[in-house]
Structures are given as C-alpha cells and as structure tokens.
Design a protein around this motif. Structure first.
Motif, mmCIF file in Angstrom:
data_model
loop_
_atom_site.group_PDB
_atom_site.id
_atom_site.type_symbol
_atom_site.label_atom_id
_atom_site.label_comp_id
_atom_site.label_asym_id
_atom_site.label_seq_id
_atom_site.Cartn_x
_atom_site.Cartn_y
_atom_site.Cartn_z
ATOM 1 N N LEU A 100 0.831 -1.206 0.000
ATOM 2 C CA LEU A 100 0.000 0.000 0.000
ATOM 3 C C LEU A 100 0.866 1.257 0.000
ATOM 4 N N ALA A 101 1.942 1.236 0.785
ATOM 5 C CA ALA A 101 2.846 2.385 0.816
ATOM 6 C C ALA A 101 3.555 2.560 -0.533
ATOM 7 N N ALA A 102 3.967 1.454 -1.143
ATOM 8 C CA ALA A 102 4.628 1.526 -2.451
ATOM 9 C C ALA A 102 3.690 2.100 -3.506
ATOM 10 N N ALA A 103 2.409 1.729 -3.441
ATOM 11 C CA ALA A 103 1.419 2.285 -4.364
ATOM 12 C C ALA A 103 1.233 3.779 -4.132
ATOM 13 N N ASN A 104 1.616 4.231 -2.932
ATOM 14 C CA ASN A 104 1.553 5.646 -2.559
ATOM 15 C C ASN A 104 2.897 6.336 -2.795
ATOM 16 N N ASP A 105 3.814 5.617 -3.496
ATOM 17 C CA ASP A 105 5.157 6.112 -3.797
ATOM 18 C C ASP A 105 5.951 6.453 -2.535
ATOM 19 N N LYS A 106 5.754 5.627 -1.496
ATOM 20 C CA LYS A 106 6.453 5.863 -0.232
ATOM 21 C C LYS A 106 6.994 4.536 0.300
ATOM 22 N N GLU A 107 7.870 4.653 1.286
ATOM 23 C CA GLU A 107 8.241 3.513 2.121
ATOM 24 C C GLU A 107 7.566 3.717 3.464
ATOM 25 N N LEU A 108 6.861 2.718 3.948
ATOM 26 C CA LEU A 108 6.073 2.840 5.165
ATOM 27 C C LEU A 108 6.915 3.415 6.301
ATOM 28 N N PHE A 109 6.382 4.487 6.938
ATOM 29 C CA PHE A 109 7.114 5.132 8.027
ATOM 30 C C PHE A 109 6.979 4.360 9.324
ATOM 31 N N GLY A 110 5.790 3.808 9.593
ATOM 32 C CA GLY A 110 5.609 3.054 10.821
ATOM 33 C C GLY A 110 4.157 2.753 11.098
ATOM 34 N N MET A 111 3.894 2.189 12.274
ATOM 35 C CA MET A 111 2.552 1.718 12.597
ATOM 36 C C MET A 111 2.233 1.966 14.071
ATOM 37 N N PHE A 112 1.082 2.613 14.310
ATOM 38 C CA PHE A 112 0.588 2.829 15.667
ATOM 39 C C PHE A 112 -0.136 1.572 16.161
ATOM 40 N N ALA A 113 -0.218 1.438 17.478
ATOM 41 C CA ALA A 113 -1.026 0.386 18.099
ATOM 42 C C ALA A 113 -1.285 0.775 19.547
ATOM 43 N N GLU A 114 -2.483 0.497 20.016
ATOM 44 C CA GLU A 114 -2.796 0.640 21.432
ATOM 45 C C GLU A 114 -2.512 -0.706 22.094
ATOM 46 N N ILE A 115 -1.661 -0.692 23.093
ATOM 47 C CA ILE A 115 -1.209 -1.939 23.704
ATOM 48 C C ILE A 115 -1.576 -1.944 25.187
ATOM 49 N N TYR A 116 -2.267 -2.983 25.616
ATOM 50 C CA TYR A 116 -2.642 -3.107 27.021
ATOM 51 C C TYR A 116 -1.399 -3.134 27.905
#
Length: 223
Positions: A100-116
C-alpha cells in the motif's frame, strides 16, 4: 494457512470471526454483529483472517493512512496457541502495508497500536488463550520493535458514551530503527482523525491532546 480479507457481514468467515472476537475480547469491546456492516465495506479498513482448513484461527484489522504514510493496527487475534498464527498475521500484514505504501510512492514510516499495560490493569482474561495474555502480547510486540510513546494515554470508549478507557499505552513501530521520537503534530493529527467518528469524547482525552499540542516531539521508549 490462507490470508483472507473479509468485506461484508454475509461472508461465512465473518460469522466465525465474530464468534472468535466474543471468545477473546471483553464483551464491552466487541461491536455488535450488524454494526460491522459499514466498517467491513469501508475500503480503508482492512480486516483479514487466518484460515486453516476452512476454520478462522486468527485475525487482524488495520488501516493505512496515505496522507501520513503510517498504519494503525486495530486488533490482532490469535485463536490457538502453538500454530504460528501470530508470525503469519504479522508478516502478511506488513507485506500488505508495504504494498500500500509503495502504491503511494512511499516507504512505510511506521505503525501505531494501542497496547494493554497489564502493570496498570491485571484482570484481562482474553479467552484463556495464552498467546493473548497481555504480558505475553506486550513482550512479543516489544520484540517486533514497538515502542511506547512517552505520555499518559487515554482513549474514548467506542460506545461513544463519553467514558475514558485507560490501562493502555499508545505505541509505535518505526520502520527505521534509529527513530527515537515522533513529531507531536503527527500524533495529534492521527488521533483526531482516528477518533473523528466518536462525537462524545471524554474531557481527559481533550486534555491529553491539548497537552500534546504544547510539545514539539514525544520520545519513543521501550515497552
């Protein structure tokens, strides 16, 4: 195992997924069956299940934000221990997000998550599945590279009743291991968009956002 995307509530695999969610998560955190119709049909919300022998054994929901070039993991479910379901879901999810990031002409910067954070609240059961134990999950996510954002985190209840939910950390998985902080404007803009669907947010959530807006950046710490 097959990595299979669910896009409507009529899919037989969604019935299995909803039953698995009810088994694993506290009842007040599981959206009613019929209320899943719109989320599943939303092209920006990606719900995938791990299917083994026509049985749903795991699942993950996540989103990719083109404008920020970041992702958010909504949940990950491991339905059976000792089957390699966690690595399967994590690897296939990352492959999908990188595409998805490549289709957006980017390299994925990172990913959020809520962690218990089980050190704040220790009564989570999660279906008696050992892999879903909050202590285990937290350690696994730490090994994957997730880091905790250095501020007290609260999120609005998905019931939209104005209640605050605590006992979690907002974490981030940077694709570049040298990333040790995030710009506050990214965090604030992301949170405002992610929770825009909820009209009744608690005062403590607004106070958290207001406090963040006084800072330039937030440190990423080990979890």
């Amino acid at each position: 195992m097959e990595y299979y995307r669910i896009t409507n509530i009529q899919d037989p695999y969604f019935t299995q997924l909803h039953e698995l969610m009810q088994k694993v998560f506290p009842s007040d955190e599981v959206l009613e069956f019929d209320l899943w119709k719109e989320p599943l049909e939303d092209p920006d919300i990606r719900v995938f299940v791990a299917v083994d022998g026509n049985k749903v054994v795991g699942a993950t929901e996540y989103r990719y934000y083109k404008e920020f070039n970041v992702a958010m993991t909504d949940f990950t479910i491991i339905g059976q221990d000792g089957q390699g379901i966690g690595p399967f879901l994590a690897n296939r999810r990352l492959d999908d997000l990188n595409a998805l990031a490549a289709a957006n002409d980017k390299e994925l910067f990172g990913m959020f998550a809520e962690i218990y954070d089980p050190y704040q609240v220790d009564h989570y059961e999660f279906g008696m599945i050992k892999s879903m134990n909050p202590y285990v999950r937290r350690e696994v996510l730490s090994h994957l590279g997730y880091k905790r954002l250095e501020f007290p985190y609260v999120h609005p209840s998905w019931s939209n009743d104005g209640e605050a939910v605590t006992g979690l950390d907002l974490c981030f998985l940077p694709m570049n291991e040298s990333t040790n902080e995030l710009q506050t404007d990214l965090i604030v803009t992301f949170l405002k968009q992610y929770y825009s669907i909820l009209s009744n947010k608690p005062k403590s959530w607004h106070a958290m956002v207001d406090s963040l807006e006084t800072k330039q950046e937030v440190k990423l710490l080990p979890i």
